[in-house]
Design an enzyme around this catalytic site. Structure first.
Site, mmCIF file in Angstrom:
data_model
loop_
_atom_site.group_PDB
_atom_site.id
_atom_site.type_symbol
_atom_site.label_atom_id
_atom_site.label_comp_id
_atom_site.label_asym_id
_atom_site.label_seq_id
_atom_site.Cartn_x
_atom_site.Cartn_y
_atom_site.Cartn_z
ATOM 1 N N ARG A 38 -7.611 -7.887 -7.921
ATOM 2 C CA ARG A 38 -8.317 -9.167 -7.960
ATOM 3 C C ARG A 38 -9.807 -8.911 -8.133
ATOM 4 O O ARG A 38 -10.264 -7.771 -8.199
ATOM 5 C CB ARG A 38 -8.103 -9.918 -6.642
ATOM 6 C CG ARG A 38 -8.499 -9.067 -5.417
ATOM 7 C CD ARG A 38 -8.540 -9.853 -4.139
ATOM 8 N NE ARG A 38 -8.656 -9.012 -2.969
ATOM 9 C CZ ARG A 38 -9.783 -8.473 -2.514
ATOM 10 N NH1 ARG A 38 -10.925 -8.687 -3.174
ATOM 11 N NH2 ARG A 38 -9.810 -7.720 -1.435
ATOM 12 N N LYS B 64 0.808 -1.224 0.000
ATOM 13 C CA LYS B 64 0.000 0.000 0.000
ATOM 14 C C LYS B 64 0.839 1.272 0.000
ATOM 15 O O LYS B 64 0.427 2.295 -0.554
ATOM 16 C CB LYS B 64 -0.968 -0.031 1.184
ATOM 17 C CG LYS B 64 -1.980 -1.167 1.111
ATOM 18 C CD LYS B 64 -2.921 -1.130 2.297
ATOM 19 C CE LYS B 64 -3.962 -2.231 2.212
ATOM 20 N NZ LYS B 64 -3.391 -3.578 2.304
ATOM 21 N N GLU C 160 -1.280 7.011 7.915
ATOM 22 C CA GLU C 160 -1.849 8.099 7.137
ATOM 23 C C GLU C 160 -2.933 8.780 7.965
ATOM 24 O O GLU C 160 -3.450 8.202 8.928
ATOM 25 C CB GLU C 160 -2.420 7.590 5.810
ATOM 26 C CG GLU C 160 -3.539 6.587 5.944
ATOM 27 C CD GLU C 160 -3.981 6.023 4.602
ATOM 28 O OE1 GLU C 160 -3.166 6.001 3.660
ATOM 29 O OE2 GLU C 160 -5.141 5.587 4.510
ATOM 30 N N LYS C 161 -3.263 9.983 7.594
ATOM 31 C CA LYS C 161 -4.299 10.734 8.289
ATOM 32 C C LYS C 161 -5.615 9.981 8.192
ATOM 33 O O LYS C 161 -6.018 9.531 7.118
ATOM 34 C CB LYS C 161 -4.442 12.114 7.655
ATOM 35 C CG LYS C 161 -5.508 13.001 8.291
ATOM 36 C CD LYS C 161 -5.160 13.397 9.705
ATOM 37 C CE LYS C 161 -6.227 14.335 10.289
ATOM 38 N NZ LYS C 161 -5.962 14.656 11.698
ATOM 39 N N TYR C 162 -6.292 9.817 9.322
ATOM 40 C CA TYR C 162 -7.571 9.117 9.330
ATOM 41 C C TYR C 162 -8.693 10.107 9.066
ATOM 42 O O TYR C 162 -8.853 11.100 9.781
ATOM 43 C CB TYR C 162 -7.784 8.419 10.669
ATOM 44 C CG TYR C 162 -9.134 7.735 10.795
ATOM 45 C CD1 TYR C 162 -9.514 6.759 9.885
ATOM 46 C CD2 TYR C 162 -10.020 8.078 11.818
ATOM 47 C CE1 TYR C 162 -10.747 6.128 9.984
ATOM 48 C CE2 TYR C 162 -11.255 7.460 11.925
ATOM 49 C CZ TYR C 162 -11.611 6.478 11.011
ATOM 50 O OH TYR C 162 -12.831 5.858 11.094
ATOM 51 N N HIS D 244 -16.806 5.586 1.452
ATOM 52 C CA HIS D 244 -15.844 4.632 0.892
ATOM 53 C C HIS D 244 -16.394 4.219 -0.477
ATOM 54 O O HIS D 244 -17.322 3.423 -0.574
ATOM 55 C CB HIS D 244 -15.708 3.423 1.817
ATOM 56 C CG HIS D 244 -14.706 2.404 1.369
ATOM 57 N ND1 HIS D 244 -14.024 1.599 2.248
ATOM 58 C CD2 HIS D 244 -14.263 2.046 0.141
ATOM 59 C CE1 HIS D 244 -13.216 0.792 1.586
ATOM 60 N NE2 HIS D 244 -13.361 1.052 0.298
ATOM 61 N N GLU E 85 -6.589 2.475 -1.865
ATOM 62 C CA GLU E 85 -5.790 1.324 -2.273
ATOM 63 C C GLU E 85 -6.356 0.749 -3.563
ATOM 64 O O GLU E 85 -7.450 1.121 -4.000
ATOM 65 C CB GLU E 85 -5.776 0.244 -1.191
ATOM 66 C CG GLU E 85 -7.136 -0.363 -0.881
ATOM 67 C CD GLU E 85 -7.081 -1.331 0.294
ATOM 68 O OE1 GLU E 85 -6.298 -1.076 1.231
ATOM 69 O OE2 GLU E 85 -7.828 -2.314 0.274
ATOM 70 N N LYS F 153 -1.515 1.228 9.112
ATOM 71 C CA LYS F 153 -1.918 0.257 8.095
ATOM 72 C C LYS F 153 -0.747 -0.639 7.715
ATOM 73 O O LYS F 153 0.350 -0.153 7.400
ATOM 74 C CB LYS F 153 -2.422 0.965 6.835
ATOM 75 C CG LYS F 153 -3.652 1.817 7.058
ATOM 76 C CD LYS F 153 -4.093 2.522 5.790
ATOM 77 C CE LYS F 153 -4.736 1.580 4.811
ATOM 78 N NZ LYS F 153 -5.322 2.307 3.658
ATOM 79 N N ARG G 142 -24.143 -8.827 2.869
ATOM 80 C CA ARG G 142 -23.328 -10.009 3.157
ATOM 81 C C ARG G 142 -23.939 -10.737 4.359
ATOM 82 O O ARG G 142 -23.981 -10.193 5.467
ATOM 83 C CB ARG G 142 -21.892 -9.613 3.466
ATOM 84 C CG ARG G 142 -21.186 -8.895 2.325
ATOM 85 C CD ARG G 142 -19.702 -8.813 2.596
ATOM 86 N NE ARG G 142 -19.017 -7.957 1.638
ATOM 87 C CZ ARG G 142 -17.696 -7.878 1.510
ATOM 88 N NH1 ARG G 142 -16.918 -8.610 2.306
ATOM 89 N NH2 ARG G 142 -17.144 -7.072 0.625
#
Length: 445
Positions: A291, A116, A199-201, A207, A287, A157, A337
């Site tokens: 796949r 990443k 990284e900054k959250y 998302h 990211e 991360k 899900r």
């Protein structure tokens, strides 16, 4: 085109790939663990071979055993599914070294984008915005120094892996030492690589991910976007396509950024670029998943393109015969899900499925590998299946999902159906304004 493919995976995704291969006239080889002797993918494939004990390290992560079976059965290619070995560049290279095609990108590209921190640097080079962050951290002391530069809260991360593992939110310096150790141990155990960066959250953001399909001739097609903001402990629960509340201007900017990134690394086959979008409509690269995604199904329902088939075709060198303007986006799809978990503490559940009734009707789909009397073991991921619906509008899709969830029956194994029913009634979900902050603590909604 390949005539025989080995599926190096299990469960729902193995069944999904087998079905696509059947429709394409491709023979299939399944591998299975001792715990999966009666699994659906084991019985659906043309050939099936046991490759080890029930633990994934002894079977589905056993690269030598999988490649041996592929060579002995004369399989021309290996499809890794998602999870397991799907983003392992060493496995992709081992396939290449043994003259077996890997249905995915080149192993060197996978290695770059799978780390990443390296992917962030490539995104920056391609002109894709990234959040403020650090390089690989040497120790907890450096982590504290970099966190002060970024400003809390930050996100630790792991550079490898995915699936919500190796990630911790750190809100102040007092939490750093424990979080650093936790990420290191979890990433080392899950991915064999404990390296991490920070990284900054960004809190309470969307998302959003962009689905792409690329061929070896350099053509890149965007198959739409998905909102995956409803998550619990970094695990996605609900996905929908297209993303609600996303303006057409921001949507096009995301598509353009995704295409630039894909072309920067000369990527081939199916992939997903994930972004964080703020309430101010600013977006940042998160990211790239090199796949097939679990949630590819909602995109298929809307655009009418079989993503697994095109993944296989492009991996074999087949050019994409259609252009961007040919891709339709009709209607709205939602996916829930269904996971085996205790409804009180959300721990993974086991047991035997005593009663199973799956809802039906137009544009209702349940992608799964479970059946009545199926035994859910403690060895694998808790996802039992994906309930997917599609209608002409988002409002109709929500109503269809409510109806489908109320019809869905699964007794014998605890599951999260009731949580999904509550989420469908949630006001923030209904109006599409929900963010990654919707589920907090013990899923209070």
């Amino acid at each position: 085109m390949y005539s025989k493919i080995l599926i190096a995976n299990r469960g729902e995704v193995a069944v999904r790939v087998i079905r696509a291969c059947r429709e394409m006239g491709i023979q299939t080889v399944a591998v299975y663990s001792e715990a999966d002797e009666e699994a659906l993918h084991t019985n659906m494939a043309d050939e099936s071979y046991c490759i080890g004990g029930p633990l994934v390290k002894d079977s589905y992560l056993n690269m030598n055993a999988i490649i041996t079976v592929a060579k002995e059965t004369h399989a021309e290619a290996i499809h890794p599914g998602y999870g397991m070995l799907s983003e392992n560049p060493d496995f992709a290279k081992a396939c290449q070294d043994n003259g077996i095609a890997f249905i995915g990108p080149d192993w060197e590209i996978m290695k770059k984008m799978g780390q990443k921190d390296a992917a962030r640097a490539i995104a920056e080079k391609a002109g894709v915005p990234v959040t403020k962050g650090s390089k690989i951290l040497s120790d907890v002391g450096e982590a504290m120094e970099e966190a002060e530069k970024c400003g809390y809260p930050i996100l630790l991360k792991a550079r490898a892996g995915g699936g919500g593992k190796g990630i911790r939110i750190v809100r102040n310096k007092e939490e750093m030492a424990h979080a650093y150790t936790s990420v290191y141990e979890e990433a080392s155990s899950a991915f064999g690589d404990g390296a991490m960066y920070l990284e900054k959250y960004l809190e309470n953001v969307k998302h959003i991910e962009v689905q792409i399909l690329a061929d070896s001739q350099g053509k890149v097609i965007v198959l739409g976007d998905r909102d995956c903001s409803i998550q619990r402990k970094n695990q996605k629960l609900i996905e929908e396509c297209p993303a609600p509340t996303l303006s057409e201007k921001t949507r096009q900017e995301l598509y353009d950024a995704a295409v630039r990134l894909v072309k920067e690394v000369h990527y081939t086959t199916v992939g997903t670029i994930e972004f964080l979008v703020t309430s101010q409509k600013e977006f940042y690269f998160m990211e790239m998943n090199t796949r097939l995604q679990v949630e590819h199904s909602v995109t298929e329902m809307v655009c009418g393109i079989d993503i697994v088939k095109w993944q296989i075709r492009t991996a074999s060198g087949f050019p994409i015969p259609f252009d961007q303007q040919d891709v339709r986006t009709d209607g709205h799809a939602i996916e829930c899900r269904i996971c085996a978990e205790n409804p009180k503490d959300f721990r993974p559940a086991c047991g035997t499925i005593e009663i199973l009734h799956v809802p039906g009707g137009p544009n209702v789909r349940f992608d799964s590998a479970v059946y009545q009397d199926y035994e859910v073991t403690p060895f694998y991921d808790s996802m039992l299946g994906k309930l997917i619906v599609c209608s002409s509008t988002r409002e109709e899709s929500i109503r269809k999902m409510k109806s489908s969830l109320s019809e869905f029956v699964l007794y014998g194994v605890d599951n999260n159906r009731d949580l999904h029913m509550k989420l469908m009634e949630n006001k923030e979900f209904e109006n599409g304004t929900y963010t990654t902050g919707l589920l907090r603590g013990n899923n209070e909604i």
